[in-house]
Design a protein around this motif. Structure first.
Motif, mmCIF file in Angstrom:
data_model
loop_
_atom_site.group_PDB
_atom_site.id
_atom_site.type_symbol
_atom_site.label_atom_id
_atom_site.label_comp_id
_atom_site.label_asym_id
_atom_site.label_seq_id
_atom_site.Cartn_x
_atom_site.Cartn_y
_atom_site.Cartn_z
ATOM 1 N N ARG B 76 0.662 -1.096 0.140
ATOM 2 C CA ARG B 76 -0.086 -0.019 -0.088
ATOM 3 C C ARG B 76 0.997 1.402 0.110
ATOM 4 N N ALA B 77 1.903 1.255 0.781
ATOM 5 C CA ALA B 77 2.858 2.177 1.053
ATOM 6 C C ALA B 77 3.545 2.866 -0.336
ATOM 7 N N ILE B 78 4.148 1.696 -0.905
ATOM 8 C CA ILE B 78 4.623 1.820 -2.183
ATOM 9 C C ILE B 78 4.104 2.464 -3.218
ATOM 10 N N THR B 79 2.989 1.709 -3.436
ATOM 11 C CA THR B 79 1.612 2.012 -4.418
ATOM 12 C C THR B 79 1.436 3.533 -4.164
ATOM 13 N N GLN B 80 1.232 4.015 -3.031
ATOM 14 C CA GLN B 80 0.672 5.213 -2.743
ATOM 15 C C GLN B 80 1.694 6.224 -3.340
ATOM 16 N N MET B 81 3.017 6.091 -2.954
ATOM 17 C CA MET B 81 4.277 6.744 -3.231
ATOM 18 C C MET B 81 4.252 6.912 -4.885
ATOM 19 N N ALA B 82 4.026 5.722 -5.565
ATOM 20 C CA ALA B 82 3.968 5.675 -7.033
ATOM 21 C C ALA B 82 2.837 6.518 -7.497
ATOM 22 N N LEU B 83 1.907 6.553 -6.980
ATOM 23 C CA LEU B 83 0.748 7.259 -7.339
ATOM 24 C C LEU B 83 1.008 8.833 -7.323
ATOM 25 N N GLN B 84 1.884 9.227 -6.118
ATOM 26 C CA GLN B 84 2.198 10.364 -5.812
ATOM 27 C C GLN B 84 2.954 11.028 -7.126
ATOM 28 N N GLY B 85 3.383 10.267 -7.755
ATOM 29 C CA GLY B 85 4.432 10.767 -8.922
ATOM 30 C C GLY B 85 5.929 10.524 -8.659
ATOM 31 N N ALA B 86 5.992 9.571 -7.997
ATOM 32 C CA ALA B 86 7.695 9.235 -8.061
ATOM 33 C C ALA B 86 8.235 8.862 -9.146
ATOM 34 N N ASP B 87 9.234 9.123 -9.247
ATOM 35 C CA ASP B 87 10.068 8.380 -10.849
ATOM 36 C C ASP B 87 10.930 7.440 -10.332
ATOM 37 N N LEU B 88 11.585 7.463 -9.044
ATOM 38 C CA LEU B 88 12.350 6.391 -8.560
ATOM 39 C C LEU B 88 12.018 5.977 -7.131
ATOM 40 N N ILE B 89 11.937 4.881 -6.760
ATOM 41 C CA ILE B 89 11.497 4.331 -5.488
ATOM 42 C C ILE B 89 12.525 3.521 -4.944
ATOM 43 N N PHE B 90 13.086 3.685 -3.969
ATOM 44 C CA PHE B 90 14.045 2.940 -3.166
ATOM 45 C C PHE B 90 13.419 2.102 -1.997
#
Lengths: 306, 357
Positions: B76-90
């Motif tokens: 859920r947390a990673i999805t949310q970050m991706a939805l917020q428009g992150a280009d790169l997620i560690f």
């Protein structure tokens, strides 16, 4: 496997430390429930006490002030519960649960600036001669003051409930609030004081974790001890000495299972990890086979008009 | 409670809630397993994040979420970050492996970097550090510093990374002290100060005078300090506030160069999925200052060991090494291959006890 590696003296000494937060919180909740109020917010009050005590002792450099602040913080938070249940006549179960959630969030917010800081050390009692007695000296005479306070508190609560007029009034309010009211006692007043006492005890228990047992602040560091305290009061049939027994059993087996793990005993770690819960429940349930029962007015809302 | 601290906290909370405004910036997200103030693992990842901010200035925007539990909630947390428009997620913990892969499938345009795992995808890289190189140095010091010949080891979860660390420390402790024994307690957490403190106390009560930890808080060091005459090591971060003793040295994770490198690749459009495993040589694993609590000759030989690992002259897993059951693993002079190391699920000969299933 090498059981001889387990030092029974040190084991007993550290089980007393592990049991103290649980004991403090349980004794407080016991008084609350004997007055007929069910406060499920123990966990929230504990964690709030943990951060209040931690923050104040870091700022002032004095653990003693920190413990006082922890009691104050816990009692203050419990006032919120007292207001909701005694004056607004809200449902006690719901209010208690809300108090826990609120306390967890509030403490996390308050603790933002205190992560990773070392608190001032709480001195351990070191009585010349007495602390040097082999075996007994380590077990009985070389702990911090709060630990003794916990045991003394249990004794005081027991005497108070059993032999004094104050205790009689408290129990009367808990058993039958209408009768107590008819006799002219202030039901709400007694209950508010009891709730604040419970809050202060829970706060102190929380600060014991953040200032002595760990010592460090982290979010959610009470890790469910408040819930165990609630269960313990029920399984101990609302009797102070059984609460002490239960807390020491629970603390003892928690420490023992780590000891067994370190000694390399061939029992799966998962069974060891669940053992404190099972053993404590079994012992206390078999003890409560006598006729003890819950305070009759427990959890019921009181209003003078009804 | 100082008002400023409360306000800082409130601002932080608000900062997390407000989304990104400028779209031309490269947005980099971080998922942390503990609080950024844990003084260990997450703290170092956050230092890497701050280094990225400093290096790129206005070009990038970073966001993070701390104390994300491993498992379903992580997804859920990673999805949310991706939805917020992150280009790169560690995603910076082993337990985020499957959640990262799952979310990556849904967001093919977002790049993911998962720490310490072994599953890659078109848009998922993995990166890790050869912590076992640092563990070798720790074992070398621990074996000589112990008087009781008992070294306590607090394990987190029985996963290859942790088992590798135990084996590496044990091999090098035994090399300098044939009588040394390891007592291992599994805490089943990365970060729970109360549990870690209890585990350290128990190990000390059972005679350990050196504590090695693979959990992230400073609580075991606090317990060692309380007990007196017990030493320990900083884990993941320097934990310098416990210098010169009980903390006599440390393994420091230095993620900053890697993070800067990867963010640059995203900006340049040259990012490709890869599998990185860097050690002392590349600077991803650092050995913190060895304090004066360690005698000079031990310190000198420990630094020598560190240098020989860094230069590639010596590999911590060099034969002959047998497995715990006595069967041969590495022949004389043979060096362990990365595949075996990455999937390590056995103790080497001499360690007592079983790895929990």
């Amino acid at each position: 496997m090498d059981l001889s590696a387990i030092n029974p003296v040190l084991l007993i000494a550290s089980l007393m430390v592990a049991a103290t937060p649980l004991l403090l919180a349980s004794v407080g909740e016991l008084v609350v429930e004997r007055s007929g109020v069910l406060n499920l917010g123990v966990e929230g009050m504990m964690i709030t006490g943990a951060i209040c005590g931690f923050a104040i002792s870091v700022e002032t450099g004095s653990p003693f002030t920190g413990f006082l602040a922890a009691m104050g913080g816990g009692a203050l938070l419990s006032l919120l519960f007292a207001f909701l249940t005694q004056f607004a006549l809200a449902n006690q179960v719901a209010s208690g649960l809300a108090l826990t959630l609120f306390g967890l969030g509030l403490s996390a917010l308050m603790g933002q600036g205190y992560v990773g800081i070392k608190p001032p050390a709480t001195p351990r009692l070191d009585i010349p001669l007495l602390s040097d007695i082999p075996v007994l000296g380590r077990i009985l005479f070389s702990h911090d003051l709060v630990l003794y306070f916990g045991i003394a508190l249990t004794a005081v609560v027991w005497v108070l409930l059993k032999y004094t007029r104050v205790g009689l009034i408290l129990r009367a309010v808990g058993e039958n609030h209408d009768a107590a009211h008819a006799l002219g006692f202030s039901v709400v007043g007694v209950r508010v004081v009891a709730i604040m006492f419970g809050g202060a005890c829970a706060g102190l228990g929380g600060a014991y974790i953040s200032l002595i047992r760990v010592p460090q602040w982290t979010e959610g560091m009470t890790a469910g001890i408040g819930w165990i305290a609630l269960a313990l009061v029920v399984f101990a049939s609302w009797k102070p000495w059984r609460v002490l027994l239960g807390a020491y059993l629970f603390g003892g087996i928690s420490v023992l299972q780590l000891n067994l793990q370190a000694a390399g005993i061939a029992i799966p770690v998962e069974y060891l990890a669940m053992s404190p819960y099972i053993v404590t429940i079994l012992v206390l349930v078999s003890l409560s086979a006598d006729k003890s029962r819950a305070p009759a007015s427990l959890g019921r809302i009181f209003h003078a008009s009804q | 409670m100082r008002l400023s601290k409360i306000l800082t906290g409130a601002t932080l909370a608000l900062g997390l809630a407000t989304g990104a405004a400028a779209q031309d910036k490269t947005k980099v997200g971080f998922i942390y397993v503990g609080p950024i103030g844990d003084g260990g693992w997450t703290y170092e990842h956050d230092k890497g994040r701050l280094a990225v901010e400093e290096h790129f200035g206005d070009q990038v925007e970073t966001v993070y979420q701390e104390s994300v539990p491993e498992g379903a909630d992580a997804e859920r947390a990673i999805t949310q970050m991706a939805l917020q428009g992150a280009d790169l997620i560690f995603t910076t913990s082993f337990g985020y492996m499957d959640p990262t892969i799952n979310v990556a499938k849904k967001f093919p345009d977002v790049k993911f970097e998962h720490a310490t795992g072994y599953k890659q995808a078109e848009n998922v890289s993995t990166y890790s550090a050869r912590f076992y190189e640092g563990r070798a140095v720790q074992g070398h010091i621990a074996g000589q510093m112990t008087d009781s010949n008992i070294v306590g080891y607090i394990g987190s979860y029985p996963i290859p990374e942790v088992i590798r660390g135990i084996n590496s420390a044990f091999i090098h402790a035994r090399k300098v002290n044939p009588d040394v024994e390891f007592k291992i307690v599994w805490a089943y957490t990365w970060f729970d100060p109360a549990k870690e403190a209890d585990a350290a106390s128990v190990l000390i009560e059972q005679g350990a005078d050196v504590i090695l930890q693979h959990t992230d808080s400073t609580a075991p060091l606090a317990a060692a300090e309380n007990a007196g005459d017990v030493i320990g090591f900083g884990q993941a971060s320097d934990m310098a506030e416990y210098k010169p003793s009980p903390r006599v040295s440390s393994i420091i994770d230095n993620w900053a160069p890697y993070y800067i490198d990867r963010v640059q690749a995203v900006i340049d459009g040259t990012w490709e999925s890869q599998d990185i495993w860097h050690g002392i040589d590349e600077g991803m694993v650092g050995i913190g200052e060895i304090t004066d609590a360690v005698p000079d000759d031990i310190k000198a030989s420990a630094l020598e060991l560190k240098d020989s690992i860094a230069s590639g002259d010596y590999h911590p897993f060099t034969g002959p090494i047998n497995k715990q059951d006595g069967s041969a693993w590495l022949a004389e002079g043979e060096v362990a291959d990365d595949g075996t190391l990455l999937g390590m699920d056995f103790y080497v000969e001499g360690i007592e006890g079983k790895i929990p299933e």
